[in-house]
Scaffold this active site. Structure first.
Site, PDB file in Angstrom:
ATOM      1  N   THR A  44     -17.341  23.940  -3.751  1.00 42.27           N
ATOM      2  CA  THR A  44     -17.240  24.454  -2.908  1.00 42.27           C
ATOM      3  C   THR A  44     -18.885  24.627  -2.976  1.00 42.27           C
ATOM      4  OG1 THR A  44     -16.317  25.557  -1.322  1.00 42.27           O
ATOM      5  CG2 THR A  44     -15.822  26.828  -4.350  1.00 42.27           C
ATOM      6  N   GLY A  45     -19.101  25.142  -1.080  1.00 44.81           N
ATOM      7  CA  GLY A  45     -20.028  25.765  -1.234  1.00 44.81           C
ATOM      8  C   GLY A  45     -21.299  25.153  -0.564  1.00 44.81           C
ATOM      9  N   GLY A 101     -22.685  21.521   0.003  1.00 47.54           N
ATOM     10  CA  GLY A 101     -22.253  20.894  -0.468  1.00 47.54           C
ATOM     11  C   GLY A 101     -23.626  19.548  -0.792  1.00 47.54           C
ATOM     12  N   ARG A 146     -23.263  14.865  10.599  1.00 51.84           N
ATOM     13  CA  ARG A 146     -23.352  15.582   9.121  1.00 51.84           C
ATOM     14  C   ARG A 146     -22.484  15.044   8.236  1.00 51.84           C
ATOM     15  NH1 ARG A 146     -21.132  19.578   5.650  1.00 51.84           N
ATOM     16  NH2 ARG A 146     -23.054  20.244   3.882  1.00 51.84           N
ATOM     17  N   VAL A 147     -22.465  14.462   7.151  1.00 55.78           N
ATOM     18  CA  VAL A 147     -21.132  14.797   6.389  1.00 55.78           C
ATOM     19  C   VAL A 147     -21.403  15.818   4.624  1.00 55.78           C
ATOM     20  CG1 VAL A 147     -19.673  13.689   4.812  1.00 55.78           C
ATOM     21  CG2 VAL A 147     -19.833  12.953   7.324  1.00 55.78           C
ATOM     22  N   THR A 165     -14.638  25.742   1.341  1.00 53.92           N
ATOM     23  CA  THR A 165     -13.473  24.405   1.034  1.00 53.92           C
ATOM     24  C   THR A 165     -12.902  24.838   0.052  1.00 53.92           C
ATOM     25  OG1 THR A 165     -15.836  23.231   0.945  1.00 53.92           O
ATOM     26  CG2 THR A 165     -13.745  21.766   0.409  1.00 53.92           C
ATOM     27  N   ASP A 173     -20.105  17.114   1.045  1.00 50.18           N
ATOM     28  CA  ASP A 173     -19.687  16.544  -0.542  1.00 50.18           C
ATOM     29  C   ASP A 173     -18.445  16.503  -0.286  1.00 50.18           C
ATOM     30  OD1 ASP A 173     -19.785  19.683  -0.743  1.00 50.18           O
ATOM     31  OD2 ASP A 173     -19.223  20.068  -2.314  1.00 50.18           O
TER      32      ASP A 173
HETATM   33  N1  GLY Z   1     -18.926  22.181   0.596  1.00 50.41           N
HETATM   34  C1  GLY Z   1     -18.644  21.935   1.715  1.00 50.41           C
HETATM   35  C2  GLY Z   1     -19.457  21.195   2.521  1.00 50.41           C
HETATM   36  O1  GLY Z   1     -20.946  21.500   2.294  1.00 50.41           O
HETATM   37  O2  GLY Z   1     -19.222  20.462   3.420  1.00 50.41           O
END
Ligand code: GLY
Length: 331
Positions: free
Chosen positions: A241-242, A244, A218-219, A190, A221
């Site tokens: 980031t990473g 989520g 899928r959504v 991200t 963070d």
């Molecule tokens: N941090 C972005 C995601 O996991 O979608």
């Protein structure tokens, strides 16, 4: 404890050629000169994004305009395959985008699972400014964007389509890799950005195409206020980031801001939020999470699970990348 810092010529965005000098000490853990404006953002793609944000800030523009302008750079760049146009699709071949924005007044807007719109951050801003809601999702978010005059576009580039077809043919499972920003697939890095303008106001933005080849629906963070991004004008802000799911389970950026509210410096607050993940999520070592934080005094910091996460900083005096300290190096 090893961290690295690199200085980048103000005129250069050429990340590939940047040599990282080992200093043995994290700059963000040292006392910092407090200066406004300032903008920080995640990963190497933060450098050109910061430059765009800086153009707004140096003219006296608002932090809110700056973060929106800044993150639109990777959103529109097809070579950044984790954000916006050219992002890696889901398992069904659809590019679905998540984004949110928040200002110092506590106003927030977000879109999730948005298709066909190149700049989800700008739609999120309009959700904040033109609706009584915080979050719009899927078809509703798309309809709102079209009503607001955004253009419907194909976000799946030829390159991403070919890579997705190859992935499908090989019937590969999704697997999250650590620090894969520069790899060509299964990437979910991200852009998160925080800025303080000349008036001392702080805003943040966060935008992503999420995990490559994620399950449809899928959504992550990134569009969730308090997970991917949180700003409190009295305290500061944080972005994540990473992977989520780890951030969502611990409400990571809200936690970082609360730690800062209780007096922690930004780097320490990020470290404590990473430690929360480490204490609650058994297989956390297999994933990367990076937090960056900026307090209202203009001090910034970062921390991550695994070595390899970096972030970009821009002020009047500096344009640089800094490597975050990692929890797994501290053990
Ligand atoms: N941090 C972005 C995601 O996991 O979608």
């Amino acid at each position: 404890m090893i961290s690295r810092r690199s200085f980048i010529a103000k005129s250069s965005f050429a990340v590939a050629g940047v040599g990282l000098a080992k200093s043995g000490i994290s700059m963000s853990s040292l006392p910092q000169k407090k200066e406004f404006p300032i903008v920080i953002s995640t990963w190497n793609h933060g450098l050109p994004a910061n430059e765009a944000a800086w153009e707004v800030l140096k003219k006296g523009g608002s932090a809110l305009d700056a973060v929106e302008t800044g993150v639109r750079v990777p959103e529109g760049d097809p070579n950044i395959i984790t954000v916006g146009y050219g992002g890696i699709p889901d398992a069904a071949g659809h590019v679905t985008l998540d984004a949110c924005i928040m200002d110092e007044k506590g106003r927030a807007g977000s879109v999730t699972y948005l298709e066909h719109i190149k700049h989800p951050i700008s739609v999120a801003r309009l959700v904040m400014e033109k609706t009584p809601h915080v979050m719009l999702s899927g078809k509703g978010a798309l309809e709102f964007a079209l009503d607001q005059g955004f253009k419907k576009e194909n976000l799946l580039t030829k390159e991403r389509k070919a890579a997705w077809k190859k992935w499908k043919k090989e019937q590969r499972e999704f697997s999250a890799k650590i620090n894969i920003e520069n790899e060509t697939e299964l990437n979910h890095d991200t852009i998160g950005m925080l800025a303080i303008d000349k008036e001392g106001n702080l805003s943040g933005a966060c935008t992503t195409s999420g995990m490559g080849y994620k399950l449809p629906g899928r959504v992550g963070d990134s569009p969730i206020i308090g997970a991917g991004l949180f700003v409190d004008g009295d305290v500061g802000g944080a972005v994540a980031t990473g992977m989520g799911e780890l951030v969502m389970k611990t409400l990571g950026t809200f936690l970082v801001v609360e730690f800062m509210r209780n007096g922690m410096a930004p780097a320490k607050a990020c470290e404590e939020a990473v430690k929360r993940i480490a204490s609650k999520i058994p297989d956390y070592q297999n994933f990367q999470i990076g937090y960056i934080a900026l307090n209202k005094a203009g001090e910034y910091g970062s921390f991550c699970i695994n070595p390899g996460f970096n972030f970009a900083i821009k002020t009047e005096d500096k344009t640089e990348m800094e490597d975050a300290e990692a929890w797994l190096k501290k053990l």
